[in-house]
Every structure is written in structure tokens, then in C-alpha cells.
Design a protein around this motif. Structure first.
Motif, PDB file in Angstrom:
ATOM      1  N   SER A 349     -23.699 -19.192 -53.508  1.00 43.02           N
ATOM      2  CA  SER A 349     -24.208 -20.310 -52.716  1.00 43.02           C
ATOM      3  C   SER A 349     -23.054 -21.279 -52.499  1.00 43.02           C
ATOM      4  N   MET A 351     -22.169 -25.088 -50.990  1.00 44.57           N
ATOM      5  CA  MET A 351     -22.754 -26.365 -50.607  1.00 44.57           C
ATOM      6  C   MET A 351     -21.693 -27.271 -49.992  1.00 44.57           C
ATOM      7  N   TYR A 353     -21.141 -31.091 -48.184  1.00 41.00           N
ATOM      8  CA  TYR A 353     -21.809 -32.385 -48.323  1.00 41.00           C
ATOM      9  C   TYR A 353     -20.886 -33.482 -47.811  1.00 41.00           C
ATOM     10  N   LEU A 392     -31.522 -28.805 -52.733  1.00 43.95           N
ATOM     11  CA  LEU A 392     -31.028 -29.951 -51.968  1.00 43.95           C
ATOM     12  C   LEU A 392     -31.935 -31.157 -52.134  1.00 43.95           C
ATOM     13  N   VAL A 413     -26.214 -32.723 -46.330  1.00 43.10           N
ATOM     14  CA  VAL A 413     -25.920 -31.623 -47.261  1.00 43.10           C
ATOM     15  C   VAL A 413     -26.337 -30.324 -46.597  1.00 43.10           C
ATOM     16  N   LEU A 415     -26.436 -26.014 -47.267  1.00 48.13           N
ATOM     17  CA  LEU A 415     -26.348 -24.959 -48.266  1.00 48.13           C
ATOM     18  C   LEU A 415     -26.436 -23.605 -47.583  1.00 48.13           C
TER      19      LEU A 415
END
Length: 421
Positions: A349, A351, A353, A392, A413, A415
């Protein structure tokens, strides 16, 4: 015959608002010069005398219509278009063309005031029509007395308040519906058809009641199978910055689908920013990743932006390398943005941001959450089995809780996740 109205008295203005003990103020508009209401005293519900002001025409009425006036009583016999110095016979042609012309003018100059109309008993149909035009109620001259007038004033004021509250509620619902449609149009729809990657995003503007802030993001898949993702942040929090963020996002998508990537893409985006920004002090940070068709590796470019966070099964989440990143867009002419190759693995995963997530305070002091605090927070949520939208939502909610309330900066954000089959 028009009802006589007393001449204007030198009475100080009343206070308004909850708990006020002052009397109500009534503005009477009629053009009979005889003067003197036949009602000796008008009292409100608390026994206070209702203060009277009088105007012979609409020009005087506009001058006397101060905020402390609670209600307007209009003689429907007032000629339409009667201004300062107009007599009772002027404007007869206008009255024939529009018998409610004077009422419409009063409603225009007093949109937030309760309006009562006064007419003769044999003109009930016209009185009812005046209510349909916009008056709160009507009164007949022959039945007028102090008790009836004071009650009519109170009821009219309350009905006007209820009408305004209902209008504001309807306006708020309409604005919410329009904002939802606008948000669907401005926030991106990821173009990931044919990809095995999962996408999730959260967006929260920092400005009070704002629809969009200066943060922006997008994700697209090009014909060769590469998935491109981006997140950025325009400095500042006003509508100009929000508009510039949308422009940069749209430009990024167009340039990416046209085949640009890495340094070439960022250099072109900097040109777009320099042309579109409202002043030379405006800059934008940006993070771009391009994930290979097999999903096991990616290219990373940072333009003054925080590095993404990667998590893999059985290992704690960590930040991707961020050394040798380039400057924010708009700071340095002819800048370069090196592209770094990153190994992702089979299941992962990623992420992306903006700094609104990490710049919130922790408790009452000046300490910020920071990237290290964010990594610890994400690892706790991962240990609790959270992923995707749930991860999230929990992260943004905890950042707000640690901050002691709403985060002041915009938060975006994104993902992207892959599970190797």
C-alpha cells in the motif's frame, strides 16, 4: 377615507434582539395630511407602548426605515410612485396599471420587515391579493382598534421571522446540493480501468465552509498499463489557490495522458503555474509516482513535497527515500526534478498525503504530529487491521483529535494498494 396617522415623534430607537425590553416600532405609510390615529394607545404583548412613525410617501418611508423598525403598515390607497411632496391624487395612472405598485416598492426597500396592508372592508379581494403579493396580513379600516392592531403587528413580525428562517433553510439545502454537484465535478475521478490497483482518497479543505482548498490529487492509467498518481499543495488557502490547484491537476492529467513523465512533466507544470498564478510569490509542492504495469516497481519525483509512505505485509510502514528531491514548483527557474526508482514488491500500500495531515498540533503545546508521528499512527491502525477507506478515515480523524479540533490546513490523502494474486 384614509386613516389619520399622528405626526412623527422624537422617540429614541429601540433595541432589538433576544431579551430586549423595548417596545416595538411601527412605520405607518399613508398620504392623508389630517394626522392623528383614532386609536389612543397601541400596546404590545408585554404592555409596552408600540412606537409609531409616519411617512406620507415612499421617499419618507425609505428614510425612516431604520433597523429598529419592526413592522410596516401600508395604506393600499397610497398612489404608486408617490415620492417626496406627492399628493393623494398623483400616480393614478400607475395605480390603474398596477394596483399593488406601492406595496411592491415597500417590499423591495424593506425585504426583512413584516408588512401589513390597510384597506376598506368592501375591498377584501384586493386585500387577500396583497397577501399573495408578499404582505404578512391585511387589516380593515372600519375594524381597526388598538388591540387588533397590536396583535396583528406581533403576528406579522413572527410570521416574517418564520419566513426568513424557512428561506434560509431552503437556501442552505440548495447550497449543499450545489456544492455536492460542484465537488463531484471538481474532485477527480480516477482513471484506473484495467488496473488491479485499489484506490481510496480523503479530502478536507481547511477554510471554513470552503468546497476546495489548495490541495489537489489525481490518478490515471496510460495505455501502456502504467498507473500514474499525483498529489500537490498550492501555498495559501484562498479561492485563488484553490482554482490554481484545479488548473494544475487538470494540466497534470492532460500532460500525463499525452506521454510526459518525471522531469519533463514537472518542468511543463511549472510553466503552467508561472502563467496562471495570481502573484510571483505563489508556489506549489508536488509528489508524482509512476507504477510499472507489473505493479512491482515505481518511479518517484518530489518537488518540495513530503515523501510517500509504503506498507508491506509483515513489515512496519516507512517513508520512501526523499533525498535529492527537487524544489517546489515556481521557486527556481530551470529547476530539475530527479526521478528515483523504487522497488515496491508484490503486495503493498502506498499513501500520498499533503502536509495538512502532519502539521496539526499534538495536545496543548506547539509540538506537531510530523512525519514520524504519522508513521507511528499509521502502523497502529494497520496493526488494528484497517486498510483502504477505513485506514484513511481513521488517520484523518485521529489527526483532528490530536489537534484538539479541525485542522487549519487543507488535507488530502491518497491510498493505492495492490494484492499479489
Amino acid at each position: 377615507m384614509p386613516v389619520p396617522v399622528p405626526r412623527q415623534r422624537d422617540i429614541p430607537g429601540t433595541e432589538s434582539g433576544p431579551g430586549a425590553t423595548s417596545s416595538l416600532t411601527l412605520l405607518v405609510i399613508e398620504d392623508d395630511p389630517a394626522g392623528g390615529l383614532t386609536v389612543p394607545e397601541i400596546l404590545d404583548a408585554d404592555g409596552h407602548r408600540i412606537r409609531l412613525r409616519s411617512a406620507r410617501n415612499l421617499t419618507e418611508a425609505a428614510r425612516l426605515l431604520t433597523p429598529d423598525v419592526n413592522c410596516v403598515l401600508l395604506d393600499l390607497a397610497l398612489p404608486h410612485g408617490s415620492g417626496a411632496g406627492s399628493g393623494s391624487g398623483s400616480g393614478s395612472g400607475d395605480a390603474a396599471a398596477d394596483p399593488f405598485g406601492a406595496l411592491r416598492q415597500v417590499l423591495r426597500i424593506a425585504p426583512r420587515h413584516a408588512v401589513l396592508v390597510l384597506t376598506s372592508e368592501d375591498d377584501a379581494e384586493r386585500a387577500a391579493e396583497a397577501v399573495r403579493v408578499g404582505a404578512q396580513d391585511f387589516l380593515f379600516r372600519d375594524e381597526l382598534d388598538g388591540r387588533l392592531l397590536s396583535r396583528a403587528i406581533r403576528y406579522a413580525v413572527e410570521r416574517k421571522r418564520a419566513d426568513i428562517a424557512q428561506y434560509k433553510l431552503a437556501e442552505s439545502k440548495l447550497r449543499a446540493q450545489e456544492n455536492a454537484r460542484l465537488e463531484r465535478g471538481l474532485l477527480p475521478h480516477p482513471l484506473l480501468e484495467g488496473s488491479d490497483l485499489r484506490f481510496a482518497a480523503r479530502y478536507r479543505p481547511g477554510r471554513s465552509r470552503a468546497l476546495l482548498g489548495g490541495d489537489f490529487y489525481d490518478t490515471v492509467r496510460t495505455p501502456d498499463g502504467t498507473v500514474h498518481a499525483m498529489i500537490g499543495d498550492v501555498c495559501g488557502h484562498g479561492p485563488d489557490e484553490a482554482a490554481l490547484g484545479v488548473e494544475l491537476r487538470i494540466a497534470w492529467r492532460a500532460l500525463t495522458l499525452a506521454g510526459l513523465c518525471g522531469d519533463d512533466l514537472l518542468a511543463t507544470l511549472q510553466e503552467v503555474l508561472e502563467v496562471e498564478r495570481p502573484c510571483e510569490e505563489i508556489f506549489a509542492t508536488l509528489c508524482t509516482v509512476d507504477i510499472a504495469p507489473d505493479g512491482r516497481r515505481a518511479g518517484l519525483c518530489l518537488a518540495g513535497h513530503p515523501a510517500p509512505l509504503i506498507s508491506r505485509p509483515g513489515r512496519p510502514a516507512r517513508l520512501l527515500p526523499y533525498e535529492n528531491s527537487g524544489p517546489a514548483l515556481g521557486l527556481l527557474p530551470r529547476a530539475r526534478w530527479p526521478r528515483r526508482q523504487v522497488e515496491l514488491g508484490g503486495t503493498w500500500s502506498l499513501m500520498l498525503y499533503t502536509d495538512g495531515l502532519i502539521e496539526g498540533k499534538i495536545g496543548q503545546g506547539k509540538e506537531r504530529l510530523g512525519q514520524d508521528g504519522m508513521v507511528e499512527m499509521i502502523n497502529r491502525h494497520l496493526a488494528d487491521g484497517l486498510s483502504g477507506e477505513g485506514l484513511l478515515e481513521a488517520s484523518v480523524t485521529e489527526a483532528r483529535r490530536l489537534n484538539g479540533g479541525e485542522l487549519t490546513d487543507d488535507v488530502a490523502v491518497v491510498l493505492l494498494s495492490r494484492v499479489e494474486g
